[in-house]
Design a protein around this motif. Sequence first.
Motif: not given
Length: 368
Positions: A66-73, A75-78, A83-86, A350-355
């Motif tokens: 889903l986010y090939p160039k991003e790490t967890l830190i 894609f959390s924002e994406l 705000v919540i992602g940070k 799991i929650i992040l992936l579902l969202i």
Amino acid sequence: MFMIERGKISSIQMAVMMNPTILATVLMLVPAITAKHAKQDLWLSPIWASVTGFIIVYIAYRFHKLYPKETLIQFSELILGKVIGKIIAASYLLFYMHITGIITREYGEFVSGTFLHLTPMVVVLGSMVMVSAFAVYGGLEVIGRCAEIIVPVVTLLYLTIFVLLFKDLDMSHMFPILENGLAPSLLGSIVPQCWFSEYFLISFFLPYLTDQEKGLKWGMISVFSVMLIMVITNIMTLLLLGKLNSVVTYPVMIAARYISIADFFEHLEAVVMAIWVAGAFVKITVFYYVLVLGMAQWLKLKDFRPLVLPTGVLLVIIGQWSASSLQELSQFLSSTATFYVLSFQLGLPIILLLIALIKNRSKQMKGK
């Protein structure tokens, strides 16, 4: 998006790096913790626990697709918004800082408890963190090459110890198999699941692979190889020590002391020490690197290297403060740590992936 890490590794290097990242601490501490619940079925527990590893590798790979160039830190924002992602990303960084401190303390307890009794803990921790800092400063390629050199040698030494123990093994310790059904071995698999959940770290490495399409395959192979070595370790310590397995703190160390061939080839504790130190170096370095890279991405820096030294100092302090003794550390790892670690490395992903999947699906629907 700007890539802070310019180095690249292959998917095989990633798999090799992850093996000691899981095995370094699990092989020393977990057989005794597992034996308390699973008793003679402790060899089955890693098989059930590995299911968590396979699931987490798949989750990390789905994030990568889903986010090939991003790490967890990143894609959390994406996924959750700025705000919540940070906040979620910051909580992960605090989690990894705490866990890396605990791993450093596990290493320190083993070294000072079995060999360097009079050396201050801060010296033991500081020396390892300093060596790891050099590797982290070199970047991902350096860590990958270090792992390629260390892991084959460590694996060979480890398997050699087990071959030398064959004459002392007693098969009767293994029976009766499944005396009380599956429940004890399933209960014994809960703590090893924490270690298998550490495979979520590959979400930080997948964007930097030269052969990204093979990331899932080699991630799965790594989980299987770790499970296999854990099963072999548990069988060997069980056949050698029997019911004593659940009493001693480091069953593998005790096993090495059993080796005596022709009154000449004996006292192989130094070999176990070498295996532990080399494996712990790779594990601490991988966690340390992920932490520093994640902090740089969270702060949107152009380079992670200025963070290496101050983070190292923090890790030594956290390692020093994380537990007052080995008993307290073991108690934490066999109880509270289970919920704590699995929440961050299994529940939240799991929650992040579902969202993320729901958002992606809704975008596709709007596109139509």
